[in-house]
Write a protein that holds these residues in place. Structure first.
Motif, mmCIF file in Angstrom:
data_model
loop_
_atom_site.group_PDB
_atom_site.id
_atom_site.type_symbol
_atom_site.label_atom_id
_atom_site.label_comp_id
_atom_site.label_asym_id
_atom_site.label_seq_id
_atom_site.Cartn_x
_atom_site.Cartn_y
_atom_site.Cartn_z
ATOM 1 N N THR A 1 0.811 -1.224 0.000
ATOM 2 C CA THR A 1 0.000 0.000 0.000
ATOM 3 C C THR A 1 0.845 1.275 0.000
ATOM 4 O OG1 THR A 1 -0.147 -0.157 2.385
ATOM 5 C CG2 THR A 1 -1.989 -1.071 1.131
ATOM 6 N N GLU A 2 1.998 1.209 0.651
ATOM 7 C CA GLU A 2 2.798 2.436 0.765
ATOM 8 C C GLU A 2 4.288 2.118 0.858
ATOM 9 O OE1 GLU A 2 1.354 5.616 3.573
ATOM 10 O OE2 GLU A 2 3.413 5.425 4.325
ATOM 11 N N ALA A 3 5.086 2.989 0.309
ATOM 12 C CA ALA A 3 6.543 2.833 0.436
ATOM 13 C C ALA A 3 7.147 4.186 0.780
ATOM 14 C CB ALA A 3 7.135 2.316 -0.863
ATOM 15 N N GLU A 4 7.970 4.202 1.814
ATOM 16 C CA GLU A 4 8.660 5.452 2.154
ATOM 17 C C GLU A 4 10.088 5.360 1.646
ATOM 18 O OE1 GLU A 4 8.107 7.204 6.132
ATOM 19 O OE2 GLU A 4 10.261 7.650 6.039
ATOM 20 N N ILE A 5 10.448 6.313 0.845
ATOM 21 C CA ILE A 5 11.772 6.283 0.213
ATOM 22 C C ILE A 5 12.597 7.468 0.705
ATOM 23 C CG2 ILE A 5 12.967 6.393 -2.025
ATOM 24 C CD1 ILE A 5 10.097 5.256 -3.083
ATOM 25 N N LYS A 6 13.782 7.157 1.179
ATOM 26 C CA LYS A 6 14.672 8.226 1.661
ATOM 27 C C LYS A 6 15.660 8.594 0.551
ATOM 28 C CE LYS A 6 14.265 9.589 6.076
ATOM 29 N NZ LYS A 6 15.013 9.070 7.200
ATOM 30 N N ILE A 7 15.812 9.875 0.349
ATOM 31 C CA ILE A 7 16.727 10.359 -0.681
ATOM 32 C C ILE A 7 17.857 11.139 -0.022
ATOM 33 C CG2 ILE A 7 16.942 11.896 -2.682
ATOM 34 C CD1 ILE A 7 14.090 11.197 -3.439
ATOM 35 N N GLY A 8 19.058 10.605 -0.142
ATOM 36 C CA GLY A 8 20.216 11.301 0.402
ATOM 37 C C GLY A 8 20.521 12.516 -0.461
ATOM 38 N N CYS A 9 20.816 13.635 0.184
ATOM 39 C CA CYS A 9 20.991 14.880 -0.582
ATOM 40 C C CYS A 9 22.284 14.906 -1.402
ATOM 41 C CB CYS A 9 20.952 16.083 0.349
ATOM 42 S SG CYS A 9 19.294 16.308 1.017
ATOM 43 N N LEU A 10 23.236 14.017 -1.078
ATOM 44 C CA LEU A 10 24.520 14.060 -1.787
ATOM 45 C C LEU A 10 24.340 13.907 -3.299
ATOM 46 C CD1 LEU A 10 27.585 14.217 -1.686
ATOM 47 C CD2 LEU A 10 27.678 11.779 -1.246
ATOM 48 N N GLN A 11 23.428 13.025 -3.693
ATOM 49 C CA GLN A 11 23.260 12.763 -5.127
ATOM 50 C C GLN A 11 22.386 13.789 -5.851
ATOM 51 O OE1 GLN A 11 22.688 8.363 -5.031
ATOM 52 N NE2 GLN A 11 23.399 8.443 -7.140
ATOM 53 N N GLN A 12 21.775 14.683 -5.100
ATOM 54 C CA GLN A 12 20.932 15.739 -5.678
ATOM 55 C C GLN A 12 19.963 15.187 -6.719
ATOM 56 O OE1 GLN A 12 23.418 19.270 -6.553
ATOM 57 N NE2 GLN A 12 24.953 18.218 -5.338
ATOM 58 N N ILE A 13 19.153 14.262 -6.242
ATOM 59 C CA ILE A 13 18.178 13.611 -7.127
ATOM 60 C C ILE A 13 16.985 14.534 -7.360
ATOM 61 C CG2 ILE A 13 16.541 11.667 -7.216
ATOM 62 C CD1 ILE A 13 18.827 10.229 -5.445
ATOM 63 N N ASP A 14 16.547 14.612 -8.599
ATOM 64 C CA ASP A 14 15.381 15.421 -8.949
ATOM 65 C C ASP A 14 14.133 14.609 -8.599
ATOM 66 O OD1 ASP A 14 13.167 16.521 -10.407
ATOM 67 O OD2 ASP A 14 14.613 17.668 -11.595
ATOM 68 N N GLU A 15 13.421 15.057 -7.566
ATOM 69 C CA GLU A 15 12.271 14.284 -7.077
ATOM 70 C C GLU A 15 11.162 14.156 -8.106
ATOM 71 O OE1 GLU A 15 10.879 15.458 -3.222
ATOM 72 O OE2 GLU A 15 12.915 15.440 -2.393
ATOM 73 N N ASN A 16 10.961 15.204 -8.907
ATOM 74 C CA ASN A 16 9.895 15.137 -9.922
ATOM 75 C C ASN A 16 10.217 14.073 -10.964
ATOM 76 O OD1 ASN A 16 8.301 17.102 -8.793
ATOM 77 N ND2 ASN A 16 9.383 18.760 -9.881
ATOM 78 N N ILE A 17 11.459 14.079 -11.434
ATOM 79 C CA ILE A 17 11.845 13.065 -12.439
ATOM 80 C C ILE A 17 11.757 11.674 -11.819
ATOM 81 C CG2 ILE A 17 13.660 12.236 -14.005
ATOM 82 C CD1 ILE A 17 14.714 15.078 -14.186
#
Lengths: 135, 235
Positions: free
Chosen positions: A27-43
């Motif tokens: 039903t749900e997944a929580e994903i952590k994004i480390g800022c080092l890689q500067q991932i574009d959340e929209n993409i």
């Protein structure tokens, strides 16, 4: 577009864990994004939604949370965060770290002693923090 | 892991060029092997795993090229070879890395690189038997190991240790190439026999080789390249 490759990895991880837990539905997944890689959340979100079409994750809600990147110098033991560093990074350097976070060792130095020998203690990469399933 | 397997699934053969000792000619053999296979019409990838001292780009004279992005990273083709290396991102700057960090770079590279349909992926491994070699064994299950050594006693002893490790963990070993041979000696051949692996032949010391670095066309015309072609027949 590296976000597509990351989304693939995240999807594969969620599916593997869900299979191990005999989940009927995720039903749900929580994903952590480390800022080092500067991932574009929209993409990343677009890639995720596109890649999960016709899979058990099609209706899974995703929550994205950021984690600031922290470094610890192995020489003088100073701890600092990415915010104190990014101003010194150019576009090409940021892009290199975006693809391979460890390339930070080429472009970032300890602000106190100048050492390239530091550890990324938090905020590297992307990972699945937890998932909610129905059995 | 699933992403890495997906990226590697369309590769027919993975040949990992290793040697144990540094300076025995792994990069030149790996790159020349790639050039020869490419000239024969095969689709070839070359992965430079020597993060501390990448060389393949220099041998191929890869300048002004970058991977392209498209749901992953597509390596540029240089003289018909799909070359992947950290050098695109760090240039000629140093990349100081510790053990786990090396593993992370390798995992990221494998996870992002889209090789597509490839007949041969040649992997140029660094010296030693550290992270890069252990990660190749762990993550590239198709890997077949091509051992390069010089006939020096120092290189042979290190190479022998590496071969023992590879045989112990039962990964495919194609055989040993004796590189930079100046005088005829049976040392390498006898060692191969003792280790129960194939002696694939020798590559003579080529005094003109240095002048062919960064000039792949000239490199392919050397006696060195002829010797590599002979090795390929046996492999």
């Amino acid at each position: 577009m590296h976000e597509w490759a990351l989304a693939e990895g995240v999807i594969s991880t969620i599916l593997t864990v869900a299979k191990k837990k005999d989940a009927k539905e995720i039903t749900e997944a929580e994903i952590k994004i480390g800022c080092l890689q500067q991932i574009d959340e929209n993409i990343f979100t677009t890639a995720f939604r596109e890649l999960v079409k016709h899979t058990p994750l099609e209706k899974t809600k995703i929550k994205l949370k950021n984690e600031e990147a922290y470094f610890k110098c192995r020489t003088c033991e100073l701890e600092w965060n990415l915010t104190n560093t990014t101003n010194a990074l150019g576009r090409e350097e940021s892009e290199a770290i975006h693809f391979i976070p460890e390339l930070a060792h080429t472009f970032i130095r300890c602000p106190r002693c100048g050492s390239p020998d530091f550890a990324v203690t938090r905020g590297r990469g992307i990972w699945v923090e937890h998932i909610k399933i129905l059995k | 892991m699933a992403t890495i397997n997906k990226r590697l699934k369309d590769i027919k053969r993975v040949i990992v060029v290793v040697g144990g000792k540094g300076g025995v000619g792994k990069s030149l053999i790996a790159t020349t092997l790639s050039l020869v296979l490419s000239k024969r019409g095969h689709s070839v990838g070359l992965l430079d795993l020597d993060f501390h001292g990448p060389s393949c780009h220099t041998i191929l004279d890869a300048k002004g090229v970058m991977p392209t992005e498209g749901e992953g990273i597509i390596p540029p083709e240089i003289h018909g070879i799909k070359l992947m290396s950290v050098v695109y991102y760090v240039g000629e700057k140093p990349l100081p890395l510790r053990g786990t960090e090396i593993s992370n770079v390798f995992t990221e590279l494998l996870a992002i690189t889209k090789w597509g349909r490839t007949d041969y992926l040649i992997v140029d491994a660094p010296p030693g038997m550290g992270e890069e070699i252990l990660d190749v064994i762990r993550l590239m299950k198709k890997g077949e190991f091509l051992i390069v050594t010089t006939p020096s006693n120092l290189a042979l002893k290190t190479m022998s240790r590496l071969v023992k490790l590879l045989l112990e963990i039962r990964v495919p070993v194609l055989g040993i190439v004796e590189n930079m041979r100046i005088t005829k000696t049976k040392l390498t051949e006898e060692l191969a026999k003792g280790l129960d692996i194939k002696y694939l032949g020798y590559v003579s010391f080529d005094y003109n080789l240095e002048g062919c670095i960064s000039n792949p066309k000239k490199l392919l015309k050397t006696k060195f390249a002829d010797n590599v072609k002979n090795i390929l027949k046996v492999v």
